[in-house]
Design a protein around this motif. Structure first.
Motif, PDB file in Angstrom:
ATOM      1  N   VAL A  35     102.189  90.444  97.634  1.00 29.13           N
ATOM      2  CA  VAL A  35     102.315  92.069  97.551  1.00 29.13           C
ATOM      3  C   VAL A  35     103.583  92.529  96.356  1.00 29.13           C
ATOM      4  O   VAL A  35     104.497  91.991  96.338  1.00 29.13           O
ATOM      5  CB  VAL A  35     102.790  92.483  98.738  1.00 29.13           C
ATOM      6  N   ILE A  52     105.621  95.454  94.682  1.00 25.90           N
ATOM      7  CA  ILE A  52     106.318  96.451  95.057  1.00 25.90           C
ATOM      8  C   ILE A  52     107.112  97.272  93.783  1.00 25.90           C
ATOM      9  O   ILE A  52     107.918  96.486  93.330  1.00 25.90           O
ATOM     10  CB  ILE A  52     107.146  96.455  96.213  1.00 25.90           C
ATOM     11  N   GLY A  70     101.270 103.289 101.569  1.00 26.96           N
ATOM     12  CA  GLY A  70     102.057 102.290 100.575  1.00 26.96           C
ATOM     13  C   GLY A  70     103.462 102.630 100.503  1.00 26.96           C
ATOM     14  O   GLY A  70     104.051 101.755  99.715  1.00 26.96           O
ATOM     15  N   VAL A 115     106.593  99.644 105.199  1.00 26.57           N
ATOM     16  CA  VAL A 115     105.370 100.014 104.368  1.00 26.57           C
ATOM     17  C   VAL A 115     104.458 101.022 105.177  1.00 26.57           C
ATOM     18  O   VAL A 115     104.009 100.255 106.350  1.00 26.57           O
ATOM     19  CB  VAL A 115     104.581  99.123 103.630  1.00 26.57           C
ATOM     20  N   VAL A 118     104.122 100.202  97.343  1.00 28.26           N
ATOM     21  CA  VAL A 118     103.027  98.839  97.141  1.00 28.26           C
ATOM     22  C   VAL A 118     102.158  99.287  95.727  1.00 28.26           C
ATOM     23  O   VAL A 118     101.403 100.211  96.180  1.00 28.26           O
ATOM     24  CB  VAL A 118     102.573  98.301  98.293  1.00 28.26           C
ATOM     25  N   LEU A 135      98.416  95.461  98.804  1.00 26.96           N
ATOM     26  CA  LEU A 135      98.658  96.347 100.046  1.00 26.96           C
ATOM     27  C   LEU A 135      97.471  95.798 101.249  1.00 26.96           C
ATOM     28  O   LEU A 135      98.027  95.806 102.246  1.00 26.96           O
ATOM     29  CB  LEU A 135      98.498  97.760  99.813  1.00 26.96           C
TER      30      LEU A 135
END
Lengths: 315, 315
Positions: free
Chosen positions: A68, A70, A181, A201, A220, A224
């Motif tokens: 993931v 970010i 997100g 999140v 994100v 996601l």
């Protein structure tokens, strides 16, 4: 008719589909059609309409299922962003877990033993808490692309550096908005009781009532679904009831600390561009053939900011 | 501080948590506190504030992982509701599959071979398509609890029989709104090209731009996480790329056709009650201790309509 039903129905989801597919979008700009749509606008963007992620403000959350990515926006919460990076760099999250997945709300990770003084993970260099950063002063050097449709939760809304934001011009304050997100730092009842040891999140309908109640500082930009498709916790607030249900965190890393060859090269559409302003308009008034009725308005969290993968790191 | 952090942070999610836990909510009304919260309002509801689901307008979508319960509201789309029940009753969906899961958007099920004339499932008694029912006339006998905060997508919004709805008083038309969990019938480019053979449920931020573009006629009242936590499809529009990724539908049933002992006894909070009006207010102005800032407004899709399980069928 039946044969084409699925592909045609697809037009209903055109906008979001394009965002999902942007990673493989055409390299060659297509001619702009008379009636711009999300797809045609993205196809016609120039390289300068996009910006590469800053590795120093990009976090990787690595799970067994994948990575993931970010993006942090320290301008809205410098103390939180710095502290989370300090936590990441001392390995605080490595081996901890995702402990809470509440449907239509949030995914949250941190120390499942955080309530147990004898078992909880020690914090070495970072701070256990930092003062709340719920909003900040509006500043001339902080770009803002306004959404003309207004908002139910804020006097003014729009986008700053790729992030959905609210503003109160009278109070001269601005803050990030809880859209799908968005990354924030959980806290206790005291405003200053968070600091990044528990991160969440948003994975549901935008809980905008949390705006100005929690410190937000990222979103994100890739992976996601690795969070949003996790099994929901069946305990109160969506916490997993059994330890074996928790999802282990292999590692969190600042992208700058990862060898360049191992980074994901992602670009975000700049929100201070004509391309993005056209995209807002295309989402206010849907021109795709499928639509029979066009709303003429759009809500802040219904304008996702496009992200695309690039072949080589853009640094 | 740290010890209580998780439980206190829980207050952030109080409203939704209560909805999730409503199935086991107290049977005995609690005294109304000076500052009503979602929890205190629900605890103080009277039995008459709730209504049992009508088995004739309740669908069960049975997957290996469990049962999804859908409430139909035929008043907004009588032809679609009747046709979907006819499809259910001829076993049309049994053995078909969920073929599309698009993150932050929809889950969709139907005939994966629908595009192949030689392989697609035959429709026996039901109709392959029915005319669009995107909206309907406002009627005096159609209850409507208005939300005073307004809306970006509709001149007026509120709730009719437990469903979020938009209205245009000037045109005297009303329609259901695309909130999390709403059920609709996919269609092709032609307005009248749907009919219920392809059904979808919203699993992301409310795609309100679809309002008045698709026929809506139900909402998931139980088991939504069985849909929202499914793996996302990696094909265009979130379709699964490999047949083995599809999620088989064991059966769809009208609850009235299932033996009473095998039905889930669920009740929905009536939206034409003072209890629901208090709940709207409690979500406009959050009074839980955790909140530092109260929005003073709430968006239509941020007021979920509570559902609870009851010990015995309420028929």
């Amino acid at each position: 008719m039946r044969i084409s039903q699925r592909s045609k129905e697809g037009c209903a989801t055109f906008g979001l589909a394009v965002f999902a597919m942007a990673a493989t979008a055409a390299e060659t700009p297509a001619p702009t059609p008379a009636v711009p749509t999300t797809a045609s606008i993205l196809a016609a963007t120039k390289p300068t309409d996009w910006r590469a992620l800053d590795p120093e403000n990009t976090l990787y959350l690595d799970l067994a299922a994948g990575r993931v990515v970010i993006e942090l926006l320290p301008e809205f919460a410098p103390a939180h962003a710095a502290n989370v990076k300090a936590l990441v760099r001392e390995g605080y999250y490595d081996g901890l877990s995702i402990n809470r997945v509440q449907d239509n709300y949030v995914v949250q990770w941190g120390d499942a033993d955080g309530e147990d003084e004898t078992k909880r993970r020690a914090i070495r260099k970072a701070k256990p808490t930092v003062p709340a950063e719920f909003d900040r002063a509006i500043a001339a050097d902080l770009p803002f692309t306004a959404l003309i449709d207004g908002d139910l939760y804020a006097p003014e809304v729009g986008w700053t550096s790729g992030f959905a934001a609210g503003r109160d011009p009278k109070a001269a304050r601005t803050w990030l908005a809880h859209c799908y997100g968005t990354l924030g730092s959980a806290r206790g009842n005291e405003a200053d009781s968070g600091g990044g040891t528990e991160l969440f999140v948003v994975i549901g309908h935008a809980p905008r009532h949390l705006d100005r109640n929690i410190t937000l500082f990222g979103r994100v930009v890739h992976g996601l679904p690795l969070l949003s498709s996790l099994p929901r916790g069946t305990g109160a607030l969506g916490f997993y009831e059994k330890p074996e249900q928790r999802v282990p965190i292999r590692a969190m890393r600042v992208a700058a600390d990862v060898p360049a060859a191992e980074r994901l090269a992602l670009e975000v559409l700049r929100t201070d561009t004509d391309a993005f302003r056209s995209l807002i308009e295309a989402r206010r008034n849907r021109r795709e053939e499928w639509f029979k009725y066009s709303a003429g308005h759009v809500e802040l969290c219904n304008v996702p900011v496009p992200v695309r993968a690039v072949e080589t790191p853009a640094r």
